[in-house]
Enzyme design. Structure first.
Site, PDB file in Angstrom:
ATOM      1  N   ASP A 122      14.957 -18.795  -9.191  1.00  0.00           N
ATOM      2  CA  ASP A 122      15.973 -18.818  -8.135  1.00  0.00           C
ATOM      3  C   ASP A 122      16.255 -20.263  -7.699  1.00  0.00           C
ATOM      4  OD1 ASP A 122      17.823 -17.737  -6.378  1.00  0.00           O
ATOM      5  OD2 ASP A 122      16.355 -17.151  -4.867  1.00  0.00           O
ATOM      6  N   LYS A 153       6.053 -19.076   7.099  1.00  0.00           N
ATOM      7  CA  LYS A 153       6.981 -18.129   6.472  1.00  0.00           C
ATOM      8  C   LYS A 153       6.363 -16.741   6.557  1.00  0.00           C
ATOM      9  CE  LYS A 153       9.294 -17.211   2.045  1.00  0.00           C
ATOM     10  NZ  LYS A 153       9.821 -17.800   0.814  1.00  0.00           N
ATOM     11  N   SER A 202      15.679 -18.567   7.832  1.00  0.00           N
ATOM     12  CA  SER A 202      15.451 -17.184   7.426  1.00  0.00           C
ATOM     13  C   SER A 202      16.013 -16.983   6.027  1.00  0.00           C
ATOM     14  CB  SER A 202      16.093 -16.209   8.408  1.00  0.00           C
ATOM     15  OG  SER A 202      17.442 -16.509   8.550  1.00  0.00           O
ATOM     16  N   GLY A 203      15.424 -16.040   5.326  1.00  0.00           N
ATOM     17  CA  GLY A 203      15.882 -15.720   3.978  1.00  0.00           C
ATOM     18  C   GLY A 203      15.965 -14.215   3.845  1.00  0.00           C
ATOM     19  N   TYR A 208      13.889 -12.206   2.529  1.00  0.00           N
ATOM     20  CA  TYR A 208      12.623 -11.480   2.659  1.00  0.00           C
ATOM     21  C   TYR A 208      11.738 -12.007   3.767  1.00  0.00           C
ATOM     22  CZ  TYR A 208      13.968 -10.457  -2.171  1.00  0.00           C
ATOM     23  OH  TYR A 208      14.642 -10.089  -3.290  1.00  0.00           O
ATOM     24  N   SER A 209      12.214 -12.979   4.504  1.00  0.00           N
ATOM     25  CA  SER A 209      11.274 -13.642   5.416  1.00  0.00           C
ATOM     26  C   SER A 209      11.973 -14.335   6.573  1.00  0.00           C
ATOM     27  CB  SER A 209      10.485 -14.694   4.633  1.00  0.00           C
ATOM     28  OG  SER A 209      11.362 -15.725   4.224  1.00  0.00           O
ATOM     29  N   SER A 210      11.151 -14.642   7.595  1.00  0.00           N
ATOM     30  CA  SER A 210      11.591 -15.508   8.689  1.00  0.00           C
ATOM     31  C   SER A 210      10.647 -16.697   8.726  1.00  0.00           C
ATOM     32  CB  SER A 210      11.530 -14.765  10.017  1.00  0.00           C
ATOM     33  OG  SER A 210      12.377 -13.639   9.961  1.00  0.00           O
ATOM     34  N   ILE A 232      13.032 -21.362  12.540  1.00  0.00           N
ATOM     35  CA  ILE A 232      13.697 -22.528  11.932  1.00  0.00           C
ATOM     36  C   ILE A 232      14.440 -22.178  10.650  1.00  0.00           C
ATOM     37  CG2 ILE A 232      12.217 -24.295  12.962  1.00  0.00           C
ATOM     38  CD1 ILE A 232      10.637 -24.367  10.308  1.00  0.00           C
TER      39      ILE A 232
HETATM   40  N1  LIG Z   1       8.584 -25.613   4.817  1.00  0.00           N
HETATM   41  C1  LIG Z   1       9.768 -25.537   5.423  1.00  0.00           C
HETATM   42  N2  LIG Z   1      10.191 -26.505   6.268  1.00  0.00           N
HETATM   43  C2  LIG Z   1      11.397 -26.421   6.864  1.00  0.00           C
HETATM   44  N3  LIG Z   1      12.268 -25.405   6.678  1.00  0.00           N
HETATM   45  C3  LIG Z   1      11.905 -24.413   5.847  1.00  0.00           C
HETATM   46  C4  LIG Z   1      10.639 -24.414   5.191  1.00  0.00           C
HETATM   47  N4  LIG Z   1      10.558 -23.313   4.413  1.00  0.00           N
HETATM   48  C5  LIG Z   1      11.717 -22.649   4.565  1.00  0.00           C
HETATM   49  N5  LIG Z   1      12.539 -23.291   5.428  1.00  0.00           N
HETATM   50  C6  LIG Z   1      13.890 -22.865   5.827  1.00  0.00           C
HETATM   51  O1  LIG Z   1      13.989 -21.445   5.707  1.00  0.00           O
HETATM   52  C7  LIG Z   1      14.964 -21.112   4.686  1.00  0.00           C
HETATM   53  C8  LIG Z   1      14.513 -19.864   3.932  1.00  0.00           C
HETATM   54  O2  LIG Z   1      13.295 -20.132   3.265  1.00  0.00           O
HETATM   55  P1  LIG Z   1      12.908 -19.408   1.883  1.00  0.00           P
HETATM   56  O3  LIG Z   1      13.981 -19.686   0.865  1.00  0.00           O
HETATM   57  O4  LIG Z   1      11.523 -19.799   1.507  1.00  0.00           O
HETATM   58  O5  LIG Z   1      12.977 -17.881   2.357  1.00  0.00           O
HETATM   59  P2  LIG Z   1      13.266 -16.569   1.452  1.00  0.00           P
HETATM   60  O6  LIG Z   1      13.090 -15.371   2.340  1.00  0.00           O
HETATM   61  O7  LIG Z   1      12.382 -16.631   0.249  1.00  0.00           O
HETATM   62  O8  LIG Z   1      14.771 -16.789   1.067  1.00  0.00           O
HETATM   63  P3  LIG Z   1      15.645 -16.121  -0.114  1.00  0.00           P
HETATM   64  O9  LIG Z   1      16.622 -15.236   0.577  1.00  0.00           O
HETATM   65  O10 LIG Z   1      16.302 -17.320  -0.774  1.00  0.00           O
HETATM   66  O11 LIG Z   1      14.705 -15.417  -1.035  1.00  0.00           O
HETATM   67  C9  LIG Z   1      15.095 -22.379   3.830  1.00  0.00           C
HETATM   68  O12 LIG Z   1      16.348 -22.457   3.184  1.00  0.00           O
HETATM   69  C10 LIG Z   1      14.931 -23.467   4.869  1.00  0.00           C
HETATM   70  O13 LIG Z   1      16.138 -23.677   5.592  1.00  0.00           O
END
Ligand SMILES: Nc1ncnc2c1ncn2[C@@H]1O[C@H](COP(=O)(O)OP(=O)(O)OP(=O)(O)O)[C@@H](O)[C@H]1O
Length: 344
Positions: free
Chosen positions: A169, A73, A53-54, A56-58, A51
């Site tokens: 951030d 996450k 991705s960022g 560092y994570s999916s 749903i």
């Molecule tokens: N609890 C949640 N419910 C629904 N969607 C979510 C949730 N957590 C994250 N997402 C989706 O996933 C995306 C990435 O989440 P998140 O920012 O936590 O990941 P990250 O790997 O830390 O990203 P970044 O590259 O910003 O560091 C969010 O922008 C959102 O679209």
């Protein structure tokens, strides 16, 4: 901008109450369950639905035993990124606020793999909501409510937590929306913990190790490498500009234009002007999709004034999160619907 009304606060909600589903254990102290990897696979039906991705994570859809939805996450497996997972886990274990994403559980192999089970926010992130081609336009009153709830979350981590936390951030893709478009701050992987107001770079050098997201990074932080609460207020100011203008903070599709540069003449006008700023000028910056909506131009001016102060340089001129929330309460009548949880 020094408006000091008594601020409305949200009640802090109780900790998570979902039943433990894992032999790994439920902590009555934190209200959070520690899951095994088998549990994680079962919760996500073997990672069948991505749903988000960022960097560092999916993020995968998950189902709790109660059949309620959640978001898992999964941090990319690596020793370096495991530290980011642990940081985010440690912070979320301590945070409870209605405008900060709730931690329901986690997986931790204590080496290099970790995953966070979070409450599911069905409307996704604010960046998608504002900038996708969807015909559904976020109404003005929801935009001001999102700004207010975001600054409440920031106020909580800056001023109510011990030790205090800098998020590091603040950007629209880290603001998640529930079904009523209430906002929840997420992604504490860049956070700094345990200081009074400022964090010096750990190496002692001026080299900046955390560069941040294009369009949101505080130029003062880029110059000095000093992380502070004021850098969060800078990110908040950029999000407010996005909410008002409907424009992206950084236009990758265009020529790499930054919203803070587009807004700079108006921001200077607002900060320099001793008289009221012209309505046409303000309307020219407003998201054109909102014009048919019922928008109070004085509220737009307040939002822009807040943004101007938050992105102003030097950081000492920027307001604190509590000052901003007090100002919004005082000057934005549209916020009166908050607490009713009305739909768009
Ligand atoms: N609890 C949640 N419910 C629904 N969607 C979510 C949730 N957590 C994250 N997402 C989706 O996933 C995306 C990435 O989440 P998140 O920012 O936590 O990941 P990250 O790997 O830390 O990203 P970044 O590259 O910003 O560091 C969010 O922008 C959102 O679209």
């Amino acid at each position: 901008m020094a408006c000091f009304l008594k601020c409305v606060r949200f009640d802090v909600t109780p900790t998570i109450t979902d039943k433990p589903t894992s032999k790994e254990g439920y902590s009555a102290v934190t209200g959070v369950t520690r899951y095994s990897w088998d549990d994680v696979e079962a919760l996500t039906s073997n990672f069948s639905r991505l749903i988000g991705s960022g960097g560092y994570s999916s993020i995968y859809m998950a189902r709790l035993s109660s059949s309620a939805k959640a978001a898992l996450k999964v941090h990319v497996s690596s020793h370096r990124l495991y530290k980011i997972f642990k940081l985010e886990l440690d912070i979320l274990l301590r945070l409870q606020h209605p405008n900060i994403v709730k931690l329901l559980g986690y997986f931790d192999d204590s080496e290099e793999n970790g995953a966070l089970l979070l409450e599911y926010l069905p409307q996704g992130n604010l960046q998608e909501k504002l900038h996708s081609d969807s015909k559904q336009v976020l109404p003005w009153r929801n935009r001001v409510a999102i700004a207010f709830q975001l600054v409440q979350a920031i106020e909580h981590i800056h001023e109510k937590c011990i030790p205090q936390i800098v998020h590091g951030d603040i950007k629209s893709s880290n603001v998640l929306l529930d079904k009523h478009f209430n906002s929840k701050l997420c992604d504490f992987g860049s956070a700094k913990v345990g200081f009074s107001s400022m964090v010096q770079p750990s190496s002692g050098s001026r080299h900046v190790t955390m560069v941040g997201s294009p369009g949101y990074t505080d130029p003062h932080y880029l110059r000095t490498g000093v992380a502070s609460k004021k850098m969060d207020m800078y990110g908040f100011g950029v999000v407010v500009l996005e909410l008002v203008s409907g424009k992206e903070a950084f236009s990758a599709a265009g020529n790499g234009e930054m919203l803070v540069h587009v807004a700079a003449p108006l921001m200077h006008e607002i900060l320099d002007s001793s008289v009221d700023i012209a309505e046409e000028y303000v309307r020219g910056f407003l998201d054109p999709r909102l014009l048919r909506d019922c928008v109070d131009i004085d509220e737009v001016k307040t939002m822009l004034s807040v943004a101007a102060l938050c992105i102003s340089s030097p950081p000492s001129l920027r307001p604190s999160a509590s000052q901003v929330s007090e100002t919004l309460i005082q000057k934005i009548p549209s916020l009166s619907f908050l607490g009713c949880g009305k739909r768009v």
